[in-house]
Design a protein around this motif. Structure first.
Motif, PDB file in Angstrom:
ATOM      1  N   LYS A   1       0.741  -1.314  -0.073  1.00  0.00           N
ATOM      2  CA  LYS A   1       0.163  -0.019   0.025  1.00  0.00           C
ATOM      3  C   LYS A   1       0.841   1.323  -0.019  1.00  0.00           C
ATOM      4  N   ASN A   2       1.922   1.408   0.711  1.00  0.00           N
ATOM      5  CA  ASN A   2       2.597   2.366   1.125  1.00  0.00           C
ATOM      6  C   ASN A   2       3.788   2.704   0.312  1.00  0.00           C
ATOM      7  N   GLY A   3       4.406   1.404  -0.390  1.00  0.00           N
ATOM      8  CA  GLY A   3       5.471   1.258  -1.220  1.00  0.00           C
ATOM      9  C   GLY A   3       6.681   0.961  -0.644  1.00  0.00           C
ATOM     10  N   ILE A   4       7.903   0.491  -0.983  1.00  0.00           N
ATOM     11  CA  ILE A   4       8.928   0.075  -0.381  1.00  0.00           C
ATOM     12  C   ILE A   4       9.978   0.992  -0.465  1.00  0.00           C
ATOM     13  N   PRO A   5      10.520   1.844   0.603  1.00  0.00           N
ATOM     14  CA  PRO A   5      11.443   2.718   0.439  1.00  0.00           C
ATOM     15  C   PRO A   5      12.970   1.922   0.571  1.00  0.00           C
ATOM     16  N   VAL A   6      13.666   2.180  -0.548  1.00  0.00           N
ATOM     17  CA  VAL A   6      15.032   1.712  -0.836  1.00  0.00           C
ATOM     18  C   VAL A   6      16.077   2.736  -0.764  1.00  0.00           C
ATOM     19  N   ALA A   7      16.906   2.779   0.131  1.00  0.00           N
ATOM     20  CA  ALA A   7      17.972   3.537   0.192  1.00  0.00           C
ATOM     21  C   ALA A   7      19.347   3.189  -0.434  1.00  0.00           C
ATOM     22  N   ILE A   8      19.743   4.003  -1.484  1.00  0.00           N
ATOM     23  CA  ILE A   8      21.168   3.660  -2.030  1.00  0.00           C
ATOM     24  C   ILE A   8      21.984   4.669  -1.463  1.00  0.00           C
ATOM     25  N   VAL A   9      22.996   3.873  -0.942  1.00  0.00           N
ATOM     26  CA  VAL A   9      24.092   4.398  -0.288  1.00  0.00           C
ATOM     27  C   VAL A   9      25.562   4.081  -0.796  1.00  0.00           C
ATOM     28  N   GLY A  10      26.660   4.703  -0.365  1.00  0.00           N
ATOM     29  CA  GLY A  10      27.990   4.403  -0.547  1.00  0.00           C
ATOM     30  C   GLY A  10      28.662   5.685  -0.888  1.00  0.00           C
ATOM     31  N   GLU A  11      30.075   5.655  -0.973  1.00  0.00           N
ATOM     32  CA  GLU A  11      30.712   6.717  -1.065  1.00  0.00           C
ATOM     33  C   GLU A  11      30.605   7.569  -2.260  1.00  0.00           C
ATOM     34  N   PRO A  12      31.158   8.991  -2.377  1.00  0.00           N
ATOM     35  CA  PRO A  12      30.663   9.900  -3.223  1.00  0.00           C
ATOM     36  C   PRO A  12      31.394   9.294  -4.741  1.00  0.00           C
ATOM     37  N   ASN A  13      30.372   9.580  -5.681  1.00  0.00           N
ATOM     38  CA  ASN A  13      30.898   9.371  -7.227  1.00  0.00           C
ATOM     39  C   ASN A  13      31.188   7.775  -7.485  1.00  0.00           C
ATOM     40  N   VAL A  14      30.329   7.109  -6.929  1.00  0.00           N
ATOM     41  CA  VAL A  14      30.405   5.427  -7.415  1.00  0.00           C
ATOM     42  C   VAL A  14      29.174   5.279  -8.297  1.00  0.00           C
ATOM     43  N   GLY A  15      28.416   6.228  -8.498  1.00  0.00           N
ATOM     44  CA  GLY A  15      27.460   5.709  -9.561  1.00  0.00           C
ATOM     45  C   GLY A  15      25.937   5.770  -8.949  1.00  0.00           C
ATOM     46  N   LYS A  16      26.053   6.215  -7.764  1.00  0.00           N
ATOM     47  CA  LYS A  16      24.484   6.094  -7.176  1.00  0.00           C
ATOM     48  C   LYS A  16      23.275   6.878  -7.891  1.00  0.00           C
ATOM     49  N   SER A  17      23.701   8.068  -8.380  1.00  0.00           N
ATOM     50  CA  SER A  17      22.551   8.770  -9.104  1.00  0.00           C
ATOM     51  C   SER A  17      22.602   8.169 -10.355  1.00  0.00           C
ATOM     52  N   THR A  18      23.605   7.482 -10.979  1.00  0.00           N
ATOM     53  CA  THR A  18      23.489   7.136 -12.496  1.00  0.00           C
ATOM     54  C   THR A  18      22.571   5.682 -12.327  1.00  0.00           C
ATOM     55  N   LEU A  19      22.708   4.969 -11.273  1.00  0.00           N
ATOM     56  CA  LEU A  19      21.858   3.859 -10.809  1.00  0.00           C
ATOM     57  C   LEU A  19      20.426   4.434 -10.854  1.00  0.00           C
ATOM     58  N   LEU A  20      20.097   5.513 -10.092  1.00  0.00           N
ATOM     59  CA  LEU A  20      18.808   5.809  -9.909  1.00  0.00           C
ATOM     60  C   LEU A  20      18.275   6.360 -11.124  1.00  0.00           C
ATOM     61  N   ASN A  21      18.981   6.797 -11.739  1.00  0.00           N
ATOM     62  CA  ASN A  21      18.440   7.211 -13.333  1.00  0.00           C
ATOM     63  C   ASN A  21      18.141   5.936 -14.249  1.00  0.00           C
ATOM     64  N   ALA A  22      19.167   5.057 -14.086  1.00  0.00           N
ATOM     65  CA  ALA A  22      18.870   3.699 -14.657  1.00  0.00           C
ATOM     66  C   ALA A  22      17.643   2.971 -14.331  1.00  0.00           C
TER      67      ALA A  22
END
Length: 471
Positions: free
Chosen positions: A220-241
């Motif tokens: 009903k409420n959705g599953i929150p998934v936190a993408i974590v790690g060091e800077p510049n490892v591709g977290k934003s790229t993964l979110l976009n993908a």
């Protein structure tokens, strides 16, 4: 609580659009609509027309035509509310909507309160309370799974299960109450062996329904998934993908993401809310430090944690490999109950031997799963989605089992289960019929709370206040 007022409200979202629907309900709904409606084809009046018919004409006031409309009429009791209902499909201009509504207010209607149409449907016996609540869930459903659950509940799937349990328990309660009238003659009308079997069956069904809330709540409420790690490892790229769009800024400069970015997609009918967090590292930058602090807050709120690192950097640096392992184990130790998915990004930049070495080192971290992807090249992203979906027990959903998503229902089921437990313990200890009857009445009370057979104005007010005005 039912009154004779005729209510009116906009049933479609506010704002300009192609069309809008204005709904009236009440004994005088058709008569009031008749005073403002002028048929195009004839002098027919709406009051003389059959139920469930649609009529083309104009809404007029005096000699002024406000709009050309389609008017649908539904005569009681064969309507959504169980009353006379009129639905007017007009052009979606804000001005037209308000002109028509204000006209009906002048003709004797009053504005509907939040959820009042559905409240009237409940009070007139068209829906039970759990079905009425499912209407709100259906309107707010934003993925296949939540839609499926809401539809099942609105059709009475959950209500029928509860009603059946309540009826079976009520039959035995009646027999035990009858025994109390013949207390001096020491007779038993209720077969205690059959009663024990019934109690065990009710316990089993209640336990299954209660356990389903864990799945129902995340659906009903959705599953929150936190993408974590060091800077510049591709977290934003993964979110976009994952989102298949440029939602987050991607840059070679470390620390680009200084705040959390959130967006939601549906995977296998289940809503997942991805949270792209600021990179975790030591920094003197005040703004970035605030972002890192928010990262840990989001990990606290998440139900699944994805830890991302650069496979090409780690595989070529033994010390880096060890430090990554330490960071992963810190998260694992701090959040032992949360699924932890460790992802080696940029797999396209390392050899098969390096993959095997990394897999041997990191796949053995207890309580975590490990996989390779390339977010930029879209390698392994589909496998990642399937891995995330595996964390949700969708078996009950696939089997079309009843799943509880409403916290009020969950609370009532817990209380009913506790009372049924007392009945079971009383039967085991040979408790007298008068004391058994007290616990049975309490269990029946909590069953009735779910379907609305037992309700009060405060409860109904709280439930229907969360509805939109036109529903």
């Amino acid at each position: 609580m039912i009154n004779d007022d005729t209510i009116v409200a906009l049933a479609t979202p506010s704002g300009a659009g192609a069309i809008a629907v204005i709904r009236l309900s009440g004994d005088d709904a058709i008569v009031i609509a008749d005073t403002c409606f002028q048929s195009i084809k004839s002098e027919k009046t709406l009051s003389n027309q059959k139920t469930h018919t649609i009529h083309l004409g104009h809404i007029v006031e005096g000699g002024r035509t406000i709009d050309e409309v389609l008017v649908s009429i539904f005569k009681n009791p064969n309507s959504y509310t169980g009353e006379n209902v009129v639905e007017i499909s007009c052009h979606g201009s804000n001005y037209i909507q308000q002109e028509i509504i204000q006209l009906f207010l002048r003709k004797g209607c009053r504005m509907a309160t939040a959820g009042e149409f559905t409240l009237r449907a409940f009070l007139n016996g068209k829906l039970d309370l759990s079905q009425a609540e499912a209407v709100a869930d259906l309107i707010s459903s934003d993925n296949e799974a939540s839609h499926q659950i809401a539809m099942q509940q609105m059709r009475g799937g959950f209500s029928s299960e509860i009603a059946k349990l309540r009826e079976e328990l009520l039959n035995f309660a009646s027999l035990i109450e009858l025994e109390l009238d013949f207390a001096e003659e020491d007779v038993e009308f209720a077969d205690r062996t059959q009663f024990k079997e019934l109690i065990e069956h009710i316990r089993f069904v209640l336990k299954r329904l209660i356990d389903s809330f864990a799945v129902g709540n995340v659906i009903k409420n959705g599953i929150p998934v936190a993408i974590v790690g060091e800077p510049n490892v591709g977290k934003s790229t993964l979110l976009n993908a994952l989102l298949n769009e440029e939602r987050a800024i991607v840059s070679e400069i470390a620390g680009t993401t200084r705040d959390t970015i959130e967006d939601e997609i549906s995977i296998g009918g289940i809503g997942f809310r991805f949270i792209d967090t600021a990179g975790i590292r030591e920094t003197k930058d005040v703004v970035e430090s605030i972002g890192i602090k928010k990262t840990f807050e989001k990990i606290d709120q998440a139900q699944v944690v994805v830890y991302l690192f650069e496979s090409d950097v780690v595989s070529n640096d033994h010390m880096k490999s060890n430090s990554i392992r330490v960071e992963i184990e810190k998260i694992r130790n701090k959040y032992p109950l949360k699924p932890l998915l460790v992802i080696a990004n940029k797999v396209d930049k390392i050899s098969e031997n390096q993959q095997l070495k990394l897999d041997d080192t990191l796949s053995k971290i207890e309580g975590s799963s490990f996989m390779f992807i390339s977010a930029k090249q879209n390698i392994g992203v589909d496998a990642l989605k399937q891995q995330l979906l595996s964390y949700v027990n969708t078996g009950a959903l696939r089997n079309n089992d009843t799943i509880i998503t409403n916290s009020r229902h969950y609370d009532s089921l817990i209380k009913a289960f506790e009372e049924v437990e007392r009945v079971r313990e009383g039967l085991e200890s040979g408790l007298s019929g008068d004391l058994l009857a007290i616990d049975i009445r309490q269990a029946l009370y909590h069953f009735g709370e779910i379907t609305g057979e037992i309700s009060n104005d405060d409860l109904l007010g709280n439930i229907f206040a969360n509805f939109c005005i036109g529903k």
